[in-house]
Write a protein that holds these residues in place. Sequence first.
Motif, PDB file in Angstrom:
ATOM      1  N   ILE A 200       0.844  -1.199   0.000  1.00  0.00           N
ATOM      2  CA  ILE A 200       0.000   0.000   0.000  1.00  0.00           C
ATOM      3  C   ILE A 200       0.877   1.245   0.000  1.00  0.00           C
ATOM      4  N   SER A 201       2.099   1.104   0.500  1.00  0.00           N
ATOM      5  CA  SER A 201       3.059   2.206   0.456  1.00  0.00           C
ATOM      6  C   SER A 201       3.352   2.590  -0.989  1.00  0.00           C
ATOM      7  N   GLU A 202       3.632   1.576  -1.822  1.00  0.00           N
ATOM      8  CA  GLU A 202       3.919   1.843  -3.237  1.00  0.00           C
ATOM      9  C   GLU A 202       2.699   2.432  -3.926  1.00  0.00           C
ATOM     10  N   ILE A 203       1.508   1.974  -3.562  1.00  0.00           N
ATOM     11  CA  ILE A 203       0.293   2.518  -4.173  1.00  0.00           C
ATOM     12  C   ILE A 203       0.151   3.992  -3.843  1.00  0.00           C
ATOM     13  N   VAL A 207       0.602   6.951  -6.684  1.00  0.00           N
ATOM     14  CA  VAL A 207      -0.532   7.821  -7.013  1.00  0.00           C
ATOM     15  C   VAL A 207      -0.172   9.278  -6.769  1.00  0.00           C
ATOM     16  N   SER A 208       0.461   9.575  -5.646  1.00  0.00           N
ATOM     17  CA  SER A 208       0.828  10.966  -5.349  1.00  0.00           C
ATOM     18  C   SER A 208       1.788  11.514  -6.395  1.00  0.00           C
ATOM     19  N   ASP A 209       2.788  10.729  -6.776  1.00  0.00           N
ATOM     20  CA  ASP A 209       3.750  11.184  -7.791  1.00  0.00           C
ATOM     21  C   ASP A 209       3.077  11.368  -9.142  1.00  0.00           C
ATOM     22  N   ALA A 210       2.161  10.457  -9.497  1.00  0.00           N
ATOM     23  CA  ALA A 210       1.463  10.564 -10.783  1.00  0.00           C
ATOM     24  C   ALA A 210       0.563  11.796 -10.815  1.00  0.00           C
ATOM     25  N   GLY A 323       7.953  -9.029  -2.873  1.00  0.00           N
ATOM     26  CA  GLY A 323       6.681  -8.344  -3.055  1.00  0.00           C
ATOM     27  C   GLY A 323       6.848  -7.026  -3.784  1.00  0.00           C
ATOM     28  N   CYS A 324       7.881  -6.281  -3.451  1.00  0.00           N
ATOM     29  CA  CYS A 324       8.122  -4.984  -4.104  1.00  0.00           C
ATOM     30  C   CYS A 324       8.473  -5.177  -5.573  1.00  0.00           C
ATOM     31  N   MET A 325       9.248  -6.225  -5.877  1.00  0.00           N
ATOM     32  CA  MET A 325       9.625  -6.486  -7.268  1.00  0.00           C
ATOM     33  C   MET A 325       8.407  -6.876  -8.106  1.00  0.00           C
ATOM     34  N   VAL A 326       7.549  -7.726  -7.540  1.00  0.00           N
ATOM     35  CA  VAL A 326       6.361  -8.143  -8.296  1.00  0.00           C
ATOM     36  C   VAL A 326       5.420  -6.959  -8.483  1.00  0.00           C
ATOM     37  N   PHE A 327       5.283  -6.123  -7.451  1.00  0.00           N
ATOM     38  CA  PHE A 327       4.450  -4.923  -7.583  1.00  0.00           C
ATOM     39  C   PHE A 327       4.975  -4.035  -8.695  1.00  0.00           C
ATOM     40  N   ALA A 328       6.276  -3.800  -8.715  1.00  0.00           N
ATOM     41  CA  ALA A 328       6.858  -2.941  -9.751  1.00  0.00           C
ATOM     42  C   ALA A 328       6.623  -3.526 -11.135  1.00  0.00           C
ATOM     43  N   ARG A 333       3.462   0.455 -13.232  1.00  0.00           N
ATOM     44  CA  ARG A 333       3.375   1.206 -14.489  1.00  0.00           C
ATOM     45  C   ARG A 333       1.923   1.535 -14.842  1.00  0.00           C
ATOM     46  N   GLU A 334       1.027   0.556 -14.716  1.00  0.00           N
ATOM     47  CA  GLU A 334      -0.382   0.800 -15.032  1.00  0.00           C
ATOM     48  C   GLU A 334      -0.998   1.794 -14.052  1.00  0.00           C
ATOM     49  N   LEU A 335      -0.646   1.687 -12.783  1.00  0.00           N
ATOM     50  CA  LEU A 335      -1.173   2.607 -11.780  1.00  0.00           C
ATOM     51  C   LEU A 335      -0.715   4.027 -12.059  1.00  0.00           C
ATOM     52  N   ALA A 336       0.563   4.197 -12.372  1.00  0.00           N
ATOM     53  CA  ALA A 336       1.085   5.534 -12.674  1.00  0.00           C
ATOM     54  C   ALA A 336       0.439   6.089 -13.934  1.00  0.00           C
ATOM     55  N   ARG A 337       0.336   5.260 -14.964  1.00  0.00           N
ATOM     56  CA  ARG A 337      -0.266   5.715 -16.228  1.00  0.00           C
ATOM     57  C   ARG A 337      -1.698   6.184 -16.013  1.00  0.00           C
TER      58      ARG A 337
END
Length: 613
Positions: A200-203, A207-210, A323-328, A333-337
Amino acid sequence: MRQERNMVILGMGYLMEYIYPCYKHMLGEAAGRCMAAVTADGADLARKREKFEFPVILDDNAGALEQMEPEIILFAPPPAVAPGLMEQVLAPYYRKVRERGGKLPVLYAFPPKPEGRAYLEMLGSDILVANILPNMVSRIAGEPLAGEGLTYLTFPDEGPWPKEERDYLLEFFSPLGGCIEVKPAHVMQMLAGTVTVHNISEIILTVSDALERSGSPVDFHRIAGAMRAYHQKKWSYSPAGSAPCREDEVEEPLFLALRKMTYHWFMGIYRFYLDAGMDEDTASRILVSLLDLHLHLHQKENRSVIEASGIQHATKGGVLEKGCMVFARQVERELARTFEQWPDVNLSDEWCSWLEQQAYSITAQVADHSKHLTGAGEGRFAVEHHAVMFGLLARAVLEVCGESGREIVKAGTRHYAHGRGHRMRLRCQRDGNPTDMIHYMAYGEWTPEPGTMEIRTRQKSPVNRTLVVKCPWMTAWKKYGLSDYARHYCDYADFALVEGFDGGLALDMDSWMARGDSGCGFTWNGADLNGESEAEIARVKNLNREGGVLDWEYHTAHMYYAFCQVFKKLLDPETRGQVVSGVRAEFEDRFGSGALAVIDRFAGVDFFRLERP
């Protein structure tokens, strides 16, 4: 409940210093006379002796036990040395206690492995032992938490703990928040889910950066606060004394999007827990508390602290790094886009289902990685190795070659399937049987594991028609986040298998799960399943079982080398090298260091012949 009990810590490292409030809570001023600790860290010995009121002993586990005669042993060595200390220190001590008729000490075991059953086998089935994973978040932004978070307790299945001892254990860890019991069979799955909660940290940060790149910046603290407000309201969860949070931290359109993401990320992990056999109450308690804790952290803490903590805890090769590698790879990419297009963002039901499936997929992959780390996941290949190999090959080609890659994937799939069908034909001709549809159905090269496939008969005569409603390939592609590539296999593989067996046969299909249908519908033209033909299929299958049903190491290697042969014809050397090296690296990442060695053993095998390496 008597509070004062003699205790000995074996392995006085960071964790045992961190839980100091726990044994201080139970012993109070008596800690100085009721406790002793042993450390192997001579360089830090003076600091520890200065800090604590009880003796800290260097490298004398047996001596500390004999001196204190503890009622509780806090066993906290590094996981790598735990088995040796069990055998060399704990086992002799428990034998001595039995010999003199003393009370056996209760064992609080902090290494994730060995599990409780291993202690019982080595130390005796009459001891009390629990594996313990303490809640490791006690302060956020410098402020102490008001009992948030959970400590995870796992008791061996063999024999219940007496109520007095269980109550003492719960009270012991009460300074760190609540406790929850996790069954031994669910520990790896539970830990995998906590990793995906961590994502959820990466999410939040993605989102904030995007949003900032979109020209509509929103501070990540506000994003986390709004998500937390929804989460607490949704699950009626409000830890007493915790920092407040509000839905109006962000504007309503963004809140609605964040609400969907929070819910579906939660549900993906929750579904995985239930599929693993965890009961609904345990799954819900773990996830509601843990997700709230992570959202609270992001609501209040500085980004530099959050990112530094993530780096610190993501041990090289460990589950959090996985987990972080699989998330990336699967989500970032789709979340940022998506959020770079704000405010023109519509999180459709399809998009939300995709996100939920990613949470499920990450949790499943981390759970598998845990098995590899402990050795439990090593061994023979299964159908999912085969499915993942295809998915990685297809994805790599399509990502590198774009639209033109579709024909390359088609060619690779057909070449692979023609080889399998041809081997079936060779066995059929060797046995003197006709290459008709009845014998195609008899000479199959694989059998499903129980419970992994469900085939319903729609019609037997005059032509056999079936419907596959559960498929191990679809299950594997879904688990590993490769469902987008399923259609490239299912559109061609079965037709090419039949062609490879006999070009005069015809298979028809009227539905495909890979296209979103509820099942895969097959019409086996020429196969009239009357009593005589069914008996023939059974007879040949029985004869073919020994040498004709091949292992998944063979099938997976065949998939890899079939595509490599097509790549050699259709791709230039540089592109071919880029595709193949990426597939090899990711296959090894997913299945462990020995997986590629298995594939490489089959180099040079002619898969159109009946041969093995």
